[in-house]
Every structure is written in structure tokens, then in C-alpha cells.
Design a protein around this motif. Structure first.
Motif, short mmCIF file in Angstrom:
data_model
loop_
_atom_site.label_atom_id
_atom_site.label_comp_id
_atom_site.label_asym_id
_atom_site.label_seq_id
_atom_site.Cartn_x
_atom_site.Cartn_y
_atom_site.Cartn_z
N GLU A 102 0.86 -1.29 -0.28
CA GLU A 102 -0.02 0.04 0.04
C GLU A 102 0.86 1.17 -0.19
OE1 GLU A 102 -2.59 -0.64 3.36
OE2 GLU A 102 -3.96 -1.75 2.40
N GLN A 103 2.15 1.16 0.25
CA GLN A 103 3.14 2.34 0.36
C GLN A 103 3.81 2.29 -0.87
OE1 GLN A 103 5.08 3.06 4.30
NE2 GLN A 103 4.21 0.88 4.57
N LEU A 104 3.59 1.66 -1.96
CA LEU A 104 4.44 1.50 -3.15
C LEU A 104 3.92 2.06 -4.25
CD1 LEU A 104 6.20 -2.25 -3.12
CD2 LEU A 104 7.03 -0.17 -2.23
N ASN A 127 0.15 -4.02 -8.69
CA ASN A 127 1.13 -3.72 -9.39
C ASN A 127 1.09 -4.80 -10.53
OD1 ASN A 127 2.03 -2.43 -6.65
ND2 ASN A 127 3.75 -1.58 -7.88
N ALA A 128 1.41 -4.38 -11.78
CA ALA A 128 1.27 -5.24 -13.14
C ALA A 128 2.54 -6.32 -13.15
CB ALA A 128 1.01 -4.48 -14.25
N GLU A 129 3.51 -5.78 -12.85
CA GLU A 129 5.19 -6.69 -12.94
C GLU A 129 5.19 -7.28 -11.49
OE1 GLU A 129 8.19 -4.45 -15.26
OE2 GLU A 129 6.67 -3.11 -15.60
N VAL A 130 5.20 -8.33 -11.54
CA VAL A 130 5.30 -9.27 -10.35
C VAL A 130 6.25 -10.36 -10.54
CG1 VAL A 130 4.43 -10.24 -8.17
CG2 VAL A 130 3.27 -8.10 -9.21
N TYR A 131 7.09 -10.53 -9.57
CA TYR A 131 8.23 -11.69 -9.79
C TYR A 131 8.33 -12.46 -8.66
CZ TYR A 131 9.24 -8.97 -13.83
OH TYR A 131 9.15 -8.10 -14.94
#
Length: 334
Positions: A102-104, A127-131
Motif C-alpha cells: 500500500e506504500q509503493l 502492480n502489473a509486474e510481479v516476480y
């Protein structure tokens, strides 16, 4: 924006900064190793650990010797002053993941350098890009400002892949940075399959914390692992076999004494040892309990392990409060 497009728009590979949120055992060792290899790194920490890093630097202890890394350290993610080419690396316990997310900024790539399998899904909501990273990194954090890498010469295996599946240019970049820092790391399109196998291993963390690393521990953890495998099969969730896992590990991870001290235990053991008041059993054994409830499979072993270790954490009880026989007796009476 896709990773390759971001690089073209904002800079080169060398511009990447890794902001590691949670500089405990795993996050701290990775931060120290990356910094030592010339990568731009910052950390988010808290309390006495943050104060020690700011005052004295991050002390990384290894069998080959100690090193001190003067790394920018922040109290919250908001203080990091996010840049277009930054990568947010989550190394907090799973119960802190949503609060951190929530802070990103929502356009950052997020790397889940964490045990369990729930973090990536939470990250992908925002977030769309997750690894995901399959973390095989025996390490310790018991004192402020100090982290210990317990394997040498290779400190750990950190394979990475895009969530829910696949690889891309950023995954390959991150793996290359980790290799430069001394880790074994490969981009893997089936990273969650590997992480479910690691989850099965981590189901024993609660029992290890309750009983310590003593004779009879394998017998006490066996029903917890067997129950986990049965639940994953009932849920139709694929996981890498023991043979595949053994082949990947090979003889890479060699435990070594650091400062003459024996390895005490894994992350849950360390949480009890530091009297933190919390453990992440809800996201390890609790994942199996959840899936069992969803698919009609009883999970008494994992529920017992979860209940007992949570009670120990809340009471401030240190590791080793039960014998393996006592744990099994509690399980039989569940």
C-alpha cells in the motif's frame, strides 16, 4: 510499462536500484551481497536494526569473514524517493506484505523474495509486474545491524520468474545481478511450481521452532509434510518433485560455521528466539489449512503446528518448548 520499454525510456541496466524492504536474514544477506558486488542497493528496516545500519552499516557475517556495507536505510518505503528504474524487493514476513504494498508506487516492478505463495497474488492486485523468487538461503538475523550467511562459498539459490508464469528481460537482469553477487540464480517460467515445493519444506518450520533441531524432529515433521502434499494434490496444484528439487540443489548449499556458532534454526525459530511476538505460520501451515478447507481435506497436523507456534509467539516463549514426542502427542489428541 514492460521492463524492456522501461529501460529504453529511462536508462540502462546499470541504472537499476534495488530497494529491499525488510533487511532481516534473507533481505539483509541479499542486500549486503548485492552492495558488495557493485549494485545500487537501499534497504527499508525498522527499530534497533534500522538504527544500527544507519549508525554502523550493515554487518554481513560469512564463513570467509565479515564485511560492512554502508547502505542507505529508510524507516518506510515512502522515504525511499522512488526512481523510474527502481525495483521493489519484498523481504518482509507475509503478514506485512499488504501493508508494504500500500506504500509503493503502482508502476514499480515488485519482486517477492519471500517464503509462502500468497505474496505474489497480493502484489498483482496492485502492480502489473510481479516476480516470485524461490528462496533457498540459510541465513540468520538475531542482533541489530547483523545478518549471517550460513552457506559458503555459495550463500544461496535464488531462482526467479514472472508471476503467475513466464520470464522476461527484467527477470533475466535480476538473475544476472544475483549471480554477480555470488548466488546461484536462474530465470524459471514455472517459478510458482518451485515455490509450492519450498512451501512444503517450510511446513516444518513451526515444528522446528517448537522442538528445536533435535533427534526425532524428522518424525515430528513428517505428518505435516505428508498432509501438505495431499492437500496440494486435492487442490490440483502442481509442485516440483523431491527428485527435481534435489537435482536443482545438488551440493551447492554447504552449511558452514560462522564465528564458531552452530545454525540455530530457520526463520520461525529465529522469530521465537528474538521474541518478536509474531510468526508467519498463517501463511505457511495456514496455506495448507486454507486449501484443505476449500477442498474438503482434513489438516489436523498443520492446524496443530500453526496453533501451537502462534501461541508460543504470542506468549513470548522461546524455541524448544516441546519435545518431538510431545508435539506428536498433541497432534494425536487434536
Amino acid at each position: 510499462m514492460a521492463p524492456d520499454a522501461r529501460r529504453a525510456a529511462h536508462g540502462t541496466v546499470d541504472d537499476v536500484r534495488f530497494v529491499i524492504i525488510g533487511a532481516g536474514a534473507v533481505g539483509g544477506v541479499v542486500a549486503g551481497r548485492l552492495a558488495g558486488s557493485g549494485t545500487d542497493v537501499a534497504v527499508v528496516a525498522r527499530g534497533p536494526h534500522l538504527e544500527a545500519i544507519r549508525r554502523d552499516g550493515l554487518l554481513l557475517r560469512e564463513a570467509s569473514g565479515d564485511s560492512v556495507h554502508r547502505i542507505p536505510a529508510f524507516a518506510t518505503p515512502a522515504e525511499a524517493g522512488w526512481r523510474p528504474d527502481d525495483v521493489a524487493v519484498l523481504a518482509v514476513k507475509s503478514y506485512d506484505t499488504v501493508g508494504v504494498l500500500e506504500q509503493l508506487p503502482r508502476d514499480l516492478p515488485v519482486v517477492c523474495l519471500q517464503n509462502g505463495v500468497a505474496n505474489e497474488r497480493s502484489a498483482l492486485r496492485r502492480n502489473a509486474e510481479v516476480y516470485g523468487v524461490c528462496v533457498m538461503l540459510p541465513s540468520a538475523h538475531l542482533s541489530p545491524g547483523v545478518v549471517v550467511a550460513q552457506c559458503a562459498p555459495v550463500p544461496g539459490i535464488l531462482d526467479i520468474g514472472r508471476y503467475p508464469a513466464g520470464t522476461d528481460g527484467l527477470a533475466t537482469e535480476i538473475a544476472a545481478r544475483l549471480v554477480k553477487a555470488g548466488f546461484h540464480a536462474e530465470p524459471r517460467p514455472d517459478i510458482m511450481r518451485r515455490k509450492y515445493t519450498k512451501l512444503l519444506m517450510n511446513l516444518g518450520n513451526a515444528v522446528e521452532a517448537l522442538c528445536g533441531r533435535v533427534d526425532g524432529l524428522d518424525e515430528a515433521t513428517a505428518p505435516v509434510r505428508a498432509e501438505g502434499e495431499a492437500v496440494l494434490r486435492a487442490a490440483g496444484i502442481d509442485f516440483a518433485s523431491a527428485e527435481e528439487d534435489a537435482e536443482r540443489r545438488g551440493d551447492i548449499l554447504q552449511l558452514r560455521l560462522v564465528g564458531g556458532e552452530e545454525r540455530g534454526g530457520g526463520s520461525t525459530w529465529q522469530s521465537l528466539a528474538r521474541r518478536t511476538g509474531s510468526v508467519e505460520a498463517d501463511y505457511l501451515n495456514g496455506e495448507i489449512v486454507l486449501l484443505g478447507r476449500l477442498h474438503g481435506v482434513p489438516t489436523p497436523a498443520n492446524e496443530t503446528a500453526r496453533r501451537l507456534v502462534l501461541a508460543a509467539a504470542h506468549a513470548g516463549t522461546g524455541p524448544g518448548s516441546l519435545t518431538p514426542d510431545e508435539f506428536l502427542a498433541r497432534l494425536r489428541s487434536a
